[in-house]
Design an enzyme around this catalytic site. Structure first.
Site, PDB file in Angstrom:
ATOM      1  N   ARG A  81       0.838  -1.197   0.000  1.00  0.00           N
ATOM      2  CA  ARG A  81       0.000   0.000   0.000  1.00  0.00           C
ATOM      3  C   ARG A  81       0.872   1.245   0.000  1.00  0.00           C
ATOM      4  O   ARG A  81       1.691   1.423   0.899  1.00  0.00           O
ATOM      5  CB  ARG A  81      -0.917  -0.006   1.234  1.00  0.00           C
ATOM      6  CG  ARG A  81      -1.966   1.087   1.211  1.00  0.00           C
ATOM      7  CD  ARG A  81      -2.993   0.902   2.289  1.00  0.00           C
ATOM      8  NE  ARG A  81      -2.448   1.040   3.629  1.00  0.00           N
ATOM      9  CZ  ARG A  81      -3.149   0.915   4.744  1.00  0.00           C
ATOM     10  NH1 ARG A  81      -4.425   0.602   4.673  1.00  0.00           N
ATOM     11  NH2 ARG A  81      -2.598   1.074   5.930  1.00  0.00           N
TER      12      ARG A  81
ATOM     13  N   THR B 165      -0.821   7.573  -1.048  1.00  0.00           N
ATOM     14  CA  THR B 165      -2.118   7.476  -1.727  1.00  0.00           C
ATOM     15  C   THR B 165      -3.012   6.390  -1.144  1.00  0.00           C
ATOM     16  O   THR B 165      -4.228   6.380  -1.395  1.00  0.00           O
ATOM     17  CB  THR B 165      -1.919   7.164  -3.215  1.00  0.00           C
ATOM     18  OG1 THR B 165      -1.349   5.846  -3.359  1.00  0.00           O
ATOM     19  CG2 THR B 165      -1.002   8.181  -3.870  1.00  0.00           C
TER      20      THR B 165
ATOM     21  N   ASP C 268      -0.393  -4.317  12.620  1.00  0.00           N
ATOM     22  CA  ASP C 268       0.067  -4.772  11.312  1.00  0.00           C
ATOM     23  C   ASP C 268       0.268  -6.285  11.347  1.00  0.00           C
ATOM     24  O   ASP C 268       1.169  -6.790  12.019  1.00  0.00           O
ATOM     25  CB  ASP C 268       1.384  -4.073  10.947  1.00  0.00           C
ATOM     26  CG  ASP C 268       1.820  -4.375   9.517  1.00  0.00           C
ATOM     27  OD1 ASP C 268       2.106  -5.556   9.224  1.00  0.00           O
ATOM     28  OD2 ASP C 268       1.875  -3.436   8.711  1.00  0.00           O
TER      29      ASP C 268
ATOM     30  N   ASP D 125       3.828  -7.595  10.277  1.00  0.00           N
ATOM     31  CA  ASP D 125       4.855  -7.372  11.288  1.00  0.00           C
ATOM     32  C   ASP D 125       4.706  -8.344  12.453  1.00  0.00           C
ATOM     33  O   ASP D 125       5.694  -8.871  12.973  1.00  0.00           O
ATOM     34  CB  ASP D 125       4.785  -5.936  11.813  1.00  0.00           C
ATOM     35  CG  ASP D 125       5.342  -4.928  10.815  1.00  0.00           C
ATOM     36  OD1 ASP D 125       6.063  -5.343   9.888  1.00  0.00           O
ATOM     37  OD2 ASP D 125       5.038  -3.733  10.965  1.00  0.00           O
TER      38      ASP D 125
END
Length: 209
Positions: free
Chosen positions: A104, A108, A200, A203
């Site tokens: 990602r 944006t 996340d 992670d």
């Protein structure tokens, strides 16, 4: 419009609580994601077609049923989706595994493809896209389109946790793709993370920051 199947099994809810906990380490996190994926796979495969065959038990001959119809392909979205593959393979050991690499863009928030490797016969397989988090829906929507562009005709999306915004985005772009989720959370925050979520997933799976 596609269906959204939300799981309410006590074991899934219990294990979801454990992976949400910030004190759960990577080893336990990976094990729990595998276990949840296996439990979800039971329901994801509920509509598989069966056919009758004749076998011989130690007592006599009998007719029984086996899986028929389309072959299965698992398509994890890299890298977090890798954490769900083993759990699904526990139930579907003959499934082929493809990979779609997306990240990602931090500015944006749009998905960018960097890798795609799929079985050659995707048009003949029932494809199951795996990604722990359905946040904005951008990655999932793009992954589904990549598969369709390569001839896929039967696709399901499987996520551990989804935001309402992500579900809406996928349904709008791909109303023919059913979504299977273990939990639907409240919303996205300003950084497009799911609230309350689990952080996340990549992670936490791989011990990176």
């Amino acid at each position: 419009m596609s269906k959204v199947i939300v799981f309410d099994h006590p074991l899934i809810k219990h294990k979801l609580t454990l992976i949400r906990d910030k004190n759960t380490g990577s080893k336990e996190f990976r094990e729990l994601v595998t276990e949840i994926s296996t439990l979800m796979g039971y329901e994801v495969t509920r509509d598989m077609q069966l056919e009758d065959i004749e076998i011989e038990t130690p007592i006599c001959k009998t007719k029984s049923q086996v899986i028929a119809g389309k072959k299965v392909g698992l398509v994890p979205i890299l890298r977090a989706g890798l954490g769900m593959v083993d759990g699904m393979l526990n139930l579907l050991p003959a499934a082929r595994v493809g990979h779609i690499g997306l990240y990602r863009d931090p500015e944006t928030f749009k998905p960018v493809e960097y890798y795609c490797k799929l079985p050659q016969d995707v048009n003949e397989r029932e494809l199951i896209i795996l990604d722990p988090m359905l946040a904005t829906g951008g990655s999932a929507t793009a992954a589904i389109q990549f598969l369709k562009d390569r001839g896929a005709r039967s696709i399901k999306l499987v996520n551990l946790i989804a935001a309402p915004e992500g579900i809406e985005a996928v349904q709008k772009a791909h109303p023919d793709v059913d979504i299977y989720v273990a939990a639907v959370d409240e919303r996205l925050n300003d950084h497009k993370y799911i609230i309350p979520g689990l952080g996340d997933a990549g992670d936490r799976l791989f011990g990176t920051k």
